[in-house]
Design a protein around this motif. Structure first.
Motif, mmCIF file in Angstrom:
data_model
loop_
_atom_site.group_PDB
_atom_site.id
_atom_site.type_symbol
_atom_site.label_atom_id
_atom_site.label_comp_id
_atom_site.label_asym_id
_atom_site.label_seq_id
_atom_site.Cartn_x
_atom_site.Cartn_y
_atom_site.Cartn_z
ATOM 1 N N ALA A 142 -80.595 107.381 93.222
ATOM 2 C CA ALA A 142 -79.455 106.470 93.087
ATOM 3 C C ALA A 142 -79.700 105.452 91.982
ATOM 4 C CB ALA A 142 -79.193 105.762 94.416
ATOM 5 N N ILE A 143 -80.924 104.977 91.874
ATOM 6 C CA ILE A 143 -81.241 104.016 90.820
ATOM 7 C C ILE A 143 -81.151 104.672 89.453
ATOM 8 C CG2 ILE A 143 -83.072 102.579 89.833
ATOM 9 C CD1 ILE A 143 -83.888 101.844 92.652
ATOM 10 N N LEU A 144 -81.644 105.902 89.344
ATOM 11 C CA LEU A 144 -81.541 106.620 88.072
ATOM 12 C C LEU A 144 -80.085 106.903 87.719
ATOM 13 C CD1 LEU A 144 -84.527 109.124 88.297
ATOM 14 C CD2 LEU A 144 -84.305 107.148 86.771
ATOM 15 N N ALA A 145 -79.265 107.161 88.713
ATOM 16 C CA ALA A 145 -77.834 107.363 88.461
ATOM 17 C C ALA A 145 -77.204 106.095 87.902
ATOM 18 C CB ALA A 145 -77.132 107.785 89.752
ATOM 19 N N GLU A 146 -77.633 104.940 88.422
ATOM 20 C CA GLU A 146 -77.143 103.654 87.903
ATOM 21 C C GLU A 146 -77.578 103.455 86.461
ATOM 22 O OE1 GLU A 146 -75.556 99.590 88.032
ATOM 23 O OE2 GLU A 146 -75.113 101.488 89.021
ATOM 24 N N VAL A 147 -78.823 103.813 86.153
ATOM 25 C CA VAL A 147 -79.332 103.689 84.785
ATOM 26 C C VAL A 147 -78.478 104.521 83.834
ATOM 27 C CG1 VAL A 147 -81.278 104.245 83.269
ATOM 28 C CG2 VAL A 147 -81.686 103.135 85.472
ATOM 29 N N ARG A 148 -78.166 105.735 84.243
ATOM 30 C CA ARG A 148 -77.356 106.612 83.386
ATOM 31 C C ARG A 148 -75.925 106.100 83.261
ATOM 32 N NH1 ARG A 148 -80.966 110.673 85.680
ATOM 33 N NH2 ARG A 148 -81.959 111.794 83.939
ATOM 34 N N LEU A 150 -74.943 102.960 83.295
ATOM 35 C CA LEU A 150 -74.899 101.794 82.417
ATOM 36 C C LEU A 150 -75.258 102.142 80.981
ATOM 37 C CD1 LEU A 150 -76.495 99.027 84.672
ATOM 38 C CD2 LEU A 150 -74.083 99.605 84.363
ATOM 39 N N GLY A 151 -76.020 103.224 80.780
ATOM 40 C CA GLY A 151 -76.454 103.572 79.430
ATOM 41 C C GLY A 151 -77.563 102.641 78.974
ATOM 42 N N GLY A 152 -77.896 102.714 77.693
ATOM 43 C CA GLY A 152 -78.905 101.825 77.140
ATOM 44 C C GLY A 152 -80.321 102.315 77.301
ATOM 45 N N THR A 153 -80.527 103.473 77.966
ATOM 46 C CA THR A 153 -81.863 104.031 78.158
ATOM 47 C C THR A 153 -81.914 105.419 77.535
ATOM 48 O OG1 THR A 153 -82.132 102.825 80.241
ATOM 49 C CG2 THR A 153 -83.637 104.655 79.840
ATOM 50 N N ASP A 154 -82.922 105.676 76.736
ATOM 51 C CA ASP A 154 -83.082 106.954 76.059
ATOM 52 C C ASP A 154 -83.235 108.076 77.086
ATOM 53 O OD1 ASP A 154 -83.821 109.126 74.514
ATOM 54 O OD2 ASP A 154 -85.106 107.951 73.178
ATOM 55 N N GLU A 155 -82.407 109.111 76.964
ATOM 56 C CA GLU A 155 -82.462 110.230 77.909
ATOM 57 C C GLU A 155 -83.799 110.952 77.831
ATOM 58 O OE1 GLU A 155 -81.226 112.448 81.010
ATOM 59 O OE2 GLU A 155 -80.090 110.790 80.128
ATOM 60 N N VAL A 156 -84.435 110.947 76.671
ATOM 61 C CA VAL A 156 -85.752 111.572 76.537
ATOM 62 C C VAL A 156 -86.750 110.888 77.462
ATOM 63 C CG1 VAL A 156 -87.689 111.999 74.978
ATOM 64 C CG2 VAL A 156 -85.336 112.344 74.177
ATOM 65 N N VAL A 197 -68.934 90.309 76.506
ATOM 66 C CA VAL A 197 -68.826 91.383 77.488
ATOM 67 C C VAL A 197 -68.149 92.594 76.861
ATOM 68 C CG1 VAL A 197 -66.576 90.620 78.386
ATOM 69 C CG2 VAL A 197 -68.148 91.873 79.884
ATOM 70 N N GLY A 198 -68.504 93.782 77.351
ATOM 71 C CA GLY A 198 -67.827 95.001 76.939
ATOM 72 C C GLY A 198 -66.578 95.219 77.780
ATOM 73 N N ASP A 199 -65.520 95.738 77.154
ATOM 74 C CA ASP A 199 -64.261 95.894 77.889
ATOM 75 C C ASP A 199 -64.286 97.051 78.884
ATOM 76 O OD1 ASP A 199 -64.167 98.071 76.180
ATOM 77 O OD2 ASP A 199 -62.300 97.491 75.185
ATOM 78 N N ASP A 200 -65.340 97.872 78.831
ATOM 79 C CA ASP A 200 -65.463 99.001 79.750
ATOM 80 C C ASP A 200 -66.756 98.914 80.567
ATOM 81 O OD1 ASP A 200 -64.436 101.365 80.861
ATOM 82 O OD2 ASP A 200 -65.616 102.637 79.529
ATOM 83 N N ASP A 201 -67.211 97.698 80.801
ATOM 84 C CA ASP A 201 -68.440 97.495 81.565
ATOM 85 C C ASP A 201 -68.159 97.762 83.045
ATOM 86 O OD1 ASP A 201 -70.706 96.476 82.943
ATOM 87 O OD2 ASP A 201 -71.094 95.021 81.358
ATOM 88 N N PRO A 202 -68.844 98.748 83.660
ATOM 89 C CA PRO A 202 -68.559 99.057 85.063
ATOM 90 C C PRO A 202 -69.067 98.007 86.041
ATOM 91 C CG PRO A 202 -70.413 100.366 84.293
ATOM 92 C CD PRO A 202 -69.869 99.637 83.091
ATOM 93 N N PHE A 230 -73.902 98.211 77.722
ATOM 94 C CA PHE A 230 -74.756 98.003 76.544
ATOM 95 C C PHE A 230 -73.936 98.106 75.264
ATOM 96 C CE2 PHE A 230 -77.966 98.825 79.757
ATOM 97 C CZ PHE A 230 -78.942 97.893 79.426
ATOM 98 N N TYR A 231 -72.793 97.429 75.255
ATOM 99 C CA TYR A 231 -71.947 97.352 74.064
ATOM 100 C C TYR A 231 -72.725 96.830 72.855
ATOM 101 C CZ TYR A 231 -72.088 92.373 74.616
ATOM 102 O OH TYR A 231 -72.560 91.086 74.687
ATOM 103 N N LEU A 232 -73.818 96.074 73.092
ATOM 104 C CA LEU A 232 -74.589 95.471 71.999
ATOM 105 C C LEU A 232 -75.094 96.521 71.017
ATOM 106 C CD1 LEU A 232 -75.509 94.054 74.945
ATOM 107 C CD2 LEU A 232 -76.601 92.473 73.386
ATOM 108 N N ALA A 233 -75.447 97.704 71.532
ATOM 109 C CA ALA A 233 -75.975 98.747 70.656
ATOM 110 C C ALA A 233 -74.940 99.201 69.634
ATOM 111 C CB ALA A 233 -76.447 99.940 71.493
#
Length: 252
Positions: A142-148, A150-156, A197-202, A230-233
């Motif tokens: 569940a935590i990894l699902a949250e990470v995915r 939100l984005g911002g973490t390299d899938e590798v 803030v990003g306009d599509d931030d969940p 992670f709109y900053l990227a």
């Protein structure tokens, strides 16, 4: 090494020292994040602004330290670590969990007569808002699902089992800290507050972002970018420009 290291050197990273800058920007990372997240920003802002990136325990060079599971305790440590840097004006910039910590650090600095000149909160709902999410009590999947989400973490990185386990430990502790945080009723700042803030931030609605206005007696501004948490990227140059605009009165 057990426990949590003390002292400014443990908590503060100065990637681009700027001895002639007129102001310092304290950058506080998101849950699971580290000081190096702000290395590009530090380079972009210097030498006009010296960036002090905060390194929480439990990651990178502090990976053998126990993560702090309480926002108030984190804020206490950071505020103490910043004391040697208060010879120049300080502004605080936090992303996600870092915004909440930045708010509490700002309260402590104001209380001690070292008020920051600005708080810039990114990707985080206002302290008074409350969502009972409880992610820290869920399983690893569940935590990894949250990470995915939100984005911002390299899938590798997410395919490296050893890195994933290290990251999960830090994330669970960080989520516990931010999810058990309860803002003191009526908590206010005197400095201006700017929210990005990003306009599509969940995890942050525009209403929750605007609610930051209720936490300052100073000026308030909200800036909305396209994108998610992670709109900053996607908007590095625009975000840097916005930070410089907030800090510009103190650069003269």
């Amino acid at each position: 090494m057990q426990g949590t290291a003390t002292g400014s050197q443990a908590w503060i990273r100065r990637y681009h020292p700027a001895p002639d800058s007129r102001i310092r920007l304290v950058a506080l990372p998101h849950a699971g994040g580290s000081a190096t997240y702000f290395h590009p920003l530090s380079a972009a802002l210097g030498p006009e602004v010296e960036t002090l990136a905060v390194q929480y325990p439990g990651r990178q060079d502090r990976r053998h330290e126990t993560p702090v599971q309480d926002i108030g305790a984190l804020a206490d440590h950071v505020a103490q670590a910043l004391l040697p840097y208060t010879d120049r004006p300080l502004a605080l910039f936090g992303h996600s969990m870092g915004s909440t910590i930045a708010f509490e650090v700002a309260r402590r600095l104001e209380r001690d007569g070292r008020a920051p000149v600005a708080l810039i909160a990114s990707g985080r709902r206002a302290p008074r808002t409350d969502r009972r999410e409880g992610l820290h009590r869920l399983d690893d999947a569940a935590i990894l699902a949250e990470v995915r989400l939100l984005g911002g973490t390299d899938e590798v990185m997410l395919r490296d089992e050893e890195l994933v386990q290290l990251t999960l430990t830090v994330l669970r502790n960080d989520y516990r800290a931010v999810e058990t945080y309860r803002c003191e009723p009526g908590a206010m700042l005197g400095c201006p507050v700017t929210v990005l803030v990003g306009d599509d931030d969940p995890r942050v609605s525009l209403e929750e972002a605007r609610a930051w206005a209720e936490h300052t007696t100073g000026a308030f501004a909200l800036h909305v970018f396209s994108g998610g948490h992670f709109y900053l990227a996607e908007h590095q140059q625009a975000v840097t420009g916005r930070l410089l605009a907030v800090l510009e009165p103190h650069l003269r």
